[in-house]
Scaffold this active site. Sequence first.
Site, mmCIF file in Angstrom:
data_model
loop_
_atom_site.group_PDB
_atom_site.id
_atom_site.type_symbol
_atom_site.label_atom_id
_atom_site.label_comp_id
_atom_site.label_asym_id
_atom_site.label_seq_id
_atom_site.Cartn_x
_atom_site.Cartn_y
_atom_site.Cartn_z
ATOM 1 C CB SER A 162 28.680 220.313 40.960
ATOM 2 O OG SER A 162 28.465 221.363 41.879
ATOM 3 C CB CYS A 207 20.073 228.095 43.193
ATOM 4 S SG CYS A 207 20.081 227.004 41.751
ATOM 5 C CG LEU A 262 32.929 226.602 50.482
ATOM 6 C CD1 LEU A 262 32.692 225.378 51.343
ATOM 7 C CD2 LEU A 262 34.431 226.891 50.385
ATOM 8 C CG HIS A 263 27.839 228.754 47.111
ATOM 9 N ND1 HIS A 263 28.496 229.121 45.951
ATOM 10 C CD2 HIS A 263 27.090 227.652 46.802
ATOM 11 C CE1 HIS A 263 28.156 228.296 44.969
ATOM 12 N NE2 HIS A 263 27.319 227.395 45.472
ATOM 13 C CD GLU A 296 16.319 225.676 31.121
ATOM 14 O OE1 GLU A 296 15.502 226.349 30.467
ATOM 15 O OE2 GLU A 296 17.041 226.154 32.003
ATOM 16 C CB CYS A 304 17.322 221.478 43.114
ATOM 17 S SG CYS A 304 18.643 221.002 44.258
ATOM 18 C CB CYS A 311 26.590 229.567 37.062
ATOM 19 S SG CYS A 311 26.705 228.648 38.600
ATOM 20 C CB CYS A 358 21.057 226.807 47.268
ATOM 21 S SG CYS A 358 21.924 225.295 47.766
ATOM 22 C CG ASN A 406 24.801 234.539 36.278
ATOM 23 O OD1 ASN A 406 25.308 235.445 35.638
ATOM 24 N ND2 ASN A 406 25.400 233.371 36.475
ATOM 25 N N GLY A 446 19.421 220.380 39.798
ATOM 26 C CA GLY A 446 19.429 219.289 40.758
ATOM 27 C C GLY A 446 20.751 219.092 41.472
ATOM 28 C CD GLU A 447 23.946 217.542 45.647
ATOM 29 O OE1 GLU A 447 24.787 216.664 45.344
ATOM 30 O OE2 GLU A 447 24.242 218.720 45.903
ATOM 31 C CB CYS A 493 26.266 222.398 32.115
ATOM 32 S SG CYS A 493 25.648 222.619 33.798
#
Length: 364
Positions: free
Chosen positions: A197, A119, A220-221, A92, A112, A339, A116, A296, A165-166, A105
């Site tokens: 990112s 996510c 960071l989170h 996407e 991924c 996000c 996390c 979200n 993905g990372e 984006c």
Amino acid sequence: MMKTNLLNFDLPTLTEHFAQMGEKPFRAKQVMRWIHQSGAENFDQMTDLAKSLRAKLNDNAQVGIPALITSQESKDGTRKWLLDVGTGNGVETVFIPETERGTLCISSQVGCALECTFCSTGRQGFNRNLSTAEIIGQLWWANKALGVTPKNERVISNVVMMGMGEPLANYDNVINALSIMLDDHGYGLSRRRVTVSTSGMVPQMDRLKEDMPVALAVSLHASNDQVRDKIVPLNKKYPLKELMAACNRYLMKAPRDFITFEYVMLDGINDKPEHAHELVQLVKDTPCKFNLIPFNPFPNSGYERSSNKNINIFKEILMEADLVTTVRKTRGDDIDAACGQLAGQVQDKTKRQEKWQQIYLENK
């Protein structure tokens, strides 16, 4: 015979490819402009190339664009495309229009591998890295779909590698794609307007600093290792002390004089005043700004969005410490384009979807 996909080449590698064909370097620049600036998808459209070269390219090369599966538009103008990358997988790409800029984006992987916990993409599991062609093909598609303004200006002014993905786990292909984005014969974007990112892959952050220093955003989170270990498992490998040191090293060559820290606000997990005070101490030696992201929700996530009250208290603590802090507006959530909501179509090789389903059933 498998045809060579020219979308995989940045200018140096395309020039080398043309040299092997006996063609001069300026031909590579011409073809690159046709593909990325004019949106040409076949060589017969490239009218200033010699017919003999067009014939040679038709025989041996292609502009292999990912096929469109679905296109959606949110009530707020956000656009989302699902693109086919083969073997049942789809990625996407999201365009977010704003008054003074248009941000695309882009995804870098099918799923991924980092898992996390908050996510949606991470819950989908992981299939593979995207090729350079599949990464840059997302920008090609969006440019084609959005067209240009009446003043012949590009609608897409900014690109963020914040989709599925990372990015730094697919380092070489992402670097090649960035090279095309920045090249004046490609998309001509400035380093300040392209953001990568990362969840904190420290060695790759150091490589990016040397190879292709663009703007950097760090997911960071959390304000301490105890919380971050739980919600961003990569932290167990590269804890906050190492991550912050890498951020400071990156700033030596970054096109912007700050790091953007992304911080998803999870109710009762990382949104308390003490967490905000910890953050102030954590970043006291690192020029930065904070982007607070209201969580979200997605099915079976196990998390709740922080209240507006708690988000505002958190923001005020950071701002009182002279940290530039914004709260990201939720855009495109009615089409699952916000996000953390990107999921695409992932033929999971990790069995992670099954694992999370089992956890959900056990906790019901």
